[in-house]
Design a protein around this motif. Structure first.
Motif, PDB file in Angstrom:
ATOM      1  N   VAL A 199     -42.700   8.742   1.224  1.00  0.00           N
ATOM      2  CA  VAL A 199     -41.764   8.517   0.119  1.00  0.00           C
ATOM      3  C   VAL A 199     -42.075   9.552  -0.963  1.00  0.00           C
ATOM      4  O   VAL A 199     -43.120   9.496  -1.608  1.00  0.00           O
ATOM      5  N   VAL A 200     -41.189  10.507  -1.121  1.00  0.00           N
ATOM      6  CA  VAL A 200     -41.388  11.612  -2.058  1.00  0.00           C
ATOM      7  C   VAL A 200     -40.694  11.281  -3.370  1.00  0.00           C
ATOM      8  O   VAL A 200     -39.524  10.877  -3.385  1.00  0.00           O
ATOM      9  N   MET A 201     -41.413  11.456  -4.483  1.00  0.00           N
ATOM     10  CA  MET A 201     -40.810  11.193  -5.786  1.00  0.00           C
ATOM     11  C   MET A 201     -40.101  12.448  -6.276  1.00  0.00           C
ATOM     12  O   MET A 201     -40.736  13.412  -6.706  1.00  0.00           O
ATOM     13  N   VAL A 215     -38.860  -2.139 -12.321  1.00  0.00           N
ATOM     14  CA  VAL A 215     -37.540  -2.315 -11.717  1.00  0.00           C
ATOM     15  C   VAL A 215     -37.302  -1.229 -10.671  1.00  0.00           C
ATOM     16  O   VAL A 215     -36.773  -1.495  -9.582  1.00  0.00           O
ATOM     17  N   LEU A 216     -37.693  -0.011 -10.987  1.00  0.00           N
ATOM     18  CA  LEU A 216     -37.560   1.083 -10.011  1.00  0.00           C
ATOM     19  C   LEU A 216     -38.410   0.803  -8.774  1.00  0.00           C
ATOM     20  O   LEU A 216     -37.937   0.961  -7.636  1.00  0.00           O
ATOM     21  N   ALA A 217     -39.654   0.383  -8.974  1.00  0.00           N
ATOM     22  CA  ALA A 217     -40.532   0.110  -7.837  1.00  0.00           C
ATOM     23  C   ALA A 217     -39.968  -0.986  -6.952  1.00  0.00           C
ATOM     24  O   ALA A 217     -40.008  -0.894  -5.717  1.00  0.00           O
ATOM     25  N   ALA A 218     -39.428  -2.037  -7.579  1.00  0.00           N
ATOM     26  CA  ALA A 218     -38.834  -3.119  -6.800  1.00  0.00           C
ATOM     27  C   ALA A 218     -37.650  -2.616  -5.981  1.00  0.00           C
ATOM     28  O   ALA A 218     -37.456  -3.016  -4.824  1.00  0.00           O
ATOM     29  N   ARG A 219     -36.853  -1.739  -6.576  1.00  0.00           N
ATOM     30  CA  ARG A 219     -35.706  -1.181  -5.856  1.00  0.00           C
ATOM     31  C   ARG A 219     -36.178  -0.334  -4.664  1.00  0.00           C
ATOM     32  O   ARG A 219     -35.629  -0.428  -3.564  1.00  0.00           O
ATOM     33  N   VAL A 220     -37.210   0.453  -4.884  1.00  0.00           N
ATOM     34  CA  VAL A 220     -37.728   1.296  -3.796  1.00  0.00           C
ATOM     35  C   VAL A 220     -38.216   0.435  -2.641  1.00  0.00           C
ATOM     36  O   VAL A 220     -37.859   0.662  -1.477  1.00  0.00           O
ATOM     37  N   LEU A 221     -39.021  -0.576  -2.929  1.00  0.00           N
ATOM     38  CA  LEU A 221     -39.549  -1.413  -1.854  1.00  0.00           C
ATOM     39  C   LEU A 221     -38.463  -2.221  -1.159  1.00  0.00           C
ATOM     40  O   LEU A 221     -38.553  -2.483   0.039  1.00  0.00           O
ATOM     41  N   ARG A 222     -37.447  -2.606  -1.915  1.00  0.00           N
ATOM     42  CA  ARG A 222     -36.344  -3.351  -1.310  1.00  0.00           C
ATOM     43  C   ARG A 222     -35.540  -2.487  -0.328  1.00  0.00           C
ATOM     44  O   ARG A 222     -35.077  -2.974   0.713  1.00  0.00           O
TER      45      ARG A 222
END
Length: 267
Positions: free
Chosen positions: A121-123, A208-215
């Motif tokens: 997962v590249v930022m 919120v961003l992290a939750a979106r990524v993992l989802r």
């Protein structure tokens, strides 16, 4: 899947720390690597050190047996108009945000290939999809990072490895008020955060961003945009009406150059 072994570069603060929290809440084993560790157990990592990155990845496998998810996340932010830029601005940004990403790929991707599994997962950044004035080096480097991830994704597929690039707009992290770290300050150091809030509204919450990524990761998307719908509209506008995006960018640049510097602001 819960129970993954996860490696996060730049994981001590900001987006990286939010990703760490999200994975741990899910029950994953997380190895945090950072140039400036903040807690015991975090691994010291200078992403400019290719061999150090390789040793870190090998140590993770030796201790945990595998790497399931690698967040290639560490980065710095450089902002200012091109006349404000020095060689140091370009060199440091390229060394950390581009070469650092390459070093992470060189260290971890061979392990995932041998496993025939795993997710890189590249930022990236929305600035890697839209050319952003007053951030010419950052926008250029992030565009390279986005292309790197998308090209690697095609190669990696045949080895059972997934690759996703995350492209957020501005996120509420220490990077937002620490442009040009260790470099000559620019106008962005004094007005950048205020301008971001005027143009975007409140920066996105990193959790919120992290939750979106993992989802979204289980769906194996090529690109994750955030926040919705702002990022999706901007990316679509760049594809369908780039002339309109340039006009908006020109307006934002004029606002940046005309913003008053507050009395108590520091460079």
């Amino acid at each position: 899947m819960a129970g993954d072994v996860v490696l996060v570069s730049g994981g001590a603060r900001g987006i990286g720390a939010a990703l760490v929290r999200a994975h741990r809440e899910r029950g994953d084993t997380v190895v945090v690597a950072d140039a400036d560790p903040t807690e015991p157990g975090q691994r010291l990592l200078d992403v400019r050190d290719r061999e150090g990155y390789r040793r870190l990845a090998e140590d993770v496998v030796a201790e945990h047996g595998r790497i399931d998810v690698f967040h290639n996340n560490a980065g710095i932010a450089v902002a200012g108009t091109q006349p404000e830029m020095t060689a140091r601005h370009w060199d440091d940004l390229i060394d950390v945000d581009l070469r650092g990403v390459v070093h992470g790929i060189d260290a971890v991707y061979p392990i995932l290939r041998r496993q025939r599994s795993g997710h890189v997962v590249v930022m990236g950044s929305l600035a890697g999809l839209l050319p952003v004035p007053a951030m010419v080096p950052y926008s250029s480097v992030k565009a390279a990072v986005v292309t790197l991830a998308r090209a690697l994704r095609v190669e990696a597929r045949q080895h059972g490895v997934r690759v996703t690039v995350v492209c957020p707009a501005f996120v509420d992290t220490p990077l937002l008020d620490s442009f040009n770290p260790g470099m000559r300050p620019t106008l962005a150091n004094r007005v950048g955060e205020r301008l971001v809030r005027q143009l975007q509204g409140p920066p996105m919450d990193p959790d919120v961003l992290a939750a979106r990524v993992l989802r979204l990761l289980p769906r194996n998307p090529e690109t994750i945009l955030a926040p919705a719908p702002l990022a999706q509209v901007a990316a679509l506008g760049e594809r369908l009406a780039p002339w309109a995006v340039r006009r908006v960018s020109a307006l934002a640049l004029r606002r940046y150059l005309a913003m008053p510097v507050e009395e108590d602001a520091t460079g």
